[in-house]
Design a protein around this motif. Sequence first.
Motif, PDB file in Angstrom:
ATOM      1  N   LEU A 123       0.692  -1.362   0.499  1.00 29.06           N
ATOM      2  CA  LEU A 123      -0.032  -0.166   0.116  1.00 29.06           C
ATOM      3  C   LEU A 123       1.035   1.150  -0.029  1.00 29.06           C
ATOM      4  N   ARG A 124       1.702   1.237   0.916  1.00 26.26           N
ATOM      5  CA  ARG A 124       3.079   2.622   1.219  1.00 26.26           C
ATOM      6  C   ARG A 124       3.157   2.494  -0.044  1.00 26.26           C
ATOM      7  N   ARG A 125       4.386   1.808  -0.664  1.00 28.46           N
ATOM      8  CA  ARG A 125       4.545   1.885  -2.339  1.00 28.46           C
ATOM      9  C   ARG A 125       3.694   2.171  -3.425  1.00 28.46           C
ATOM     10  N   ALA A 126       2.472   1.798  -3.189  1.00 27.80           N
ATOM     11  CA  ALA A 126       1.733   2.029  -4.401  1.00 27.80           C
ATOM     12  C   ALA A 126       1.576   3.352  -3.891  1.00 27.80           C
ATOM     13  N   GLN A 127       0.955   3.823  -3.143  1.00 27.81           N
ATOM     14  CA  GLN A 127       0.943   5.497  -2.536  1.00 27.81           C
ATOM     15  C   GLN A 127       2.136   6.865  -3.090  1.00 27.81           C
ATOM     16  N   ILE A 128       3.280   5.862  -3.237  1.00 29.21           N
ATOM     17  CA  ILE A 128       3.936   6.863  -3.025  1.00 29.21           C
ATOM     18  C   ILE A 128       4.210   6.805  -4.936  1.00 29.21           C
ATOM     19  N   ALA A 129       4.252   5.486  -5.571  1.00 27.03           N
ATOM     20  CA  ALA A 129       4.141   5.331  -6.951  1.00 27.03           C
ATOM     21  C   ALA A 129       3.036   6.509  -7.557  1.00 27.03           C
ATOM     22  N   LEU A 130       1.414   6.467  -6.727  1.00 25.45           N
ATOM     23  CA  LEU A 130       0.810   7.711  -6.797  1.00 25.45           C
ATOM     24  C   LEU A 130       0.814   9.583  -7.055  1.00 25.45           C
ATOM     25  N   GLN A 131       2.236   9.589  -5.947  1.00 23.91           N
ATOM     26  CA  GLN A 131       2.448  10.747  -5.687  1.00 23.91           C
ATOM     27  C   GLN A 131       3.052  11.048  -7.444  1.00 23.91           C
ATOM     28  N   ARG A 132       4.146   9.736  -7.400  1.00 24.58           N
ATOM     29  CA  ARG A 132       5.077  10.209  -8.683  1.00 24.58           C
ATOM     30  C   ARG A 132       4.527  10.417  -9.577  1.00 24.58           C
ATOM     31  N   ALA A 133       3.289   9.757 -10.208  1.00 24.49           N
ATOM     32  CA  ALA A 133       2.277   9.926 -11.588  1.00 24.49           C
ATOM     33  C   ALA A 133       1.500  10.939 -11.275  1.00 24.49           C
ATOM     34  N   ILE A 134       0.877  11.278 -10.048  1.00 26.11           N
ATOM     35  CA  ILE A 134      -0.088  12.754 -10.384  1.00 26.11           C
ATOM     36  C   ILE A 134       1.327  13.686 -10.552  1.00 26.11           C
ATOM     37  N   ASN A 135       2.167  13.844  -9.662  1.00 21.70           N
ATOM     38  CA  ASN A 135       3.597  15.367  -9.921  1.00 21.70           C
ATOM     39  C   ASN A 135       3.757  15.530 -11.048  1.00 21.70           C
ATOM     40  N   ARG A 136       4.348  14.384 -12.061  1.00 17.35           N
ATOM     41  CA  ARG A 136       4.277  14.511 -13.348  1.00 17.35           C
ATOM     42  C   ARG A 136       3.435  14.697 -14.105  1.00 17.35           C
ATOM     43  N   ILE A 137       1.929  14.480 -14.466  1.00 24.10           N
ATOM     44  CA  ILE A 137       0.754  14.958 -14.527  1.00 24.10           C
ATOM     45  C   ILE A 137       1.320  16.799 -14.392  1.00 24.10           C
ATOM     46  N   ASN A 138       0.847  17.018 -13.220  1.00 23.72           N
ATOM     47  CA  ASN A 138       0.592  18.341 -12.617  1.00 23.72           C
ATOM     48  C   ASN A 138       2.414  19.147 -13.169  1.00 23.72           C
ATOM     49  N   VAL A 139       3.257  18.408 -13.422  1.00 26.85           N
ATOM     50  CA  VAL A 139       4.299  19.311 -13.961  1.00 26.85           C
ATOM     51  C   VAL A 139       4.058  19.268 -15.687  1.00 26.85           C
ATOM     52  N   LYS A 140       3.947  18.712 -16.368  1.00 32.25           N
ATOM     53  CA  LYS A 140       3.181  18.558 -17.420  1.00 32.25           C
ATOM     54  C   LYS A 140       1.769  19.428 -18.143  1.00 32.25           C
TER      55      LYS A 140
END
Length: 144
Positions: A123-140
């Motif tokens: 769960l923790r690994r998936a939450q971090i992966a979600l944070q990273r993906a959302i960050n990339r989307i927001n930056v783009k």
Amino acid sequence: MAEEQKVLTVNIVTPSGIVYDHHATLLVVPAMAGQLGIMANHEPIITPLEIGEIRVKRTDDPAREDAIAVNGGFMEVSHNVASIVADSAERARDIDITRAQSAKERAQNAIKTASEHNDTDELRRAQIALQRAINRINVKNHLL
């Protein structure tokens, strides 16, 4: 008396190599304590970074601001050089939005599965992966 320098050199390095190297008038980073703005002649500092967006106001084009997605790391500022060592970093112009959206969906599915199985590590690994993906989307999207 020597004239103070008004330029900050910004370098971002990952295990894969140099991602960014430009001169700036302003650097904003996602420090653990919150957003941190750095300009030329800043006192020396070392700070850990969170997953977030780095913004760089470039000297060669005052109207231009570069955005870079980082996934943790640290920054050292000394003698008008800001050196950022990041776990990973990607310039907004290089982010593949389709790939980032897919990563977000995979992470959301992994969170659901981990929650159903009470797997706290996954769960923790998936939450971090979600944070990273959302960050990339927001930056783009910041670039658009």
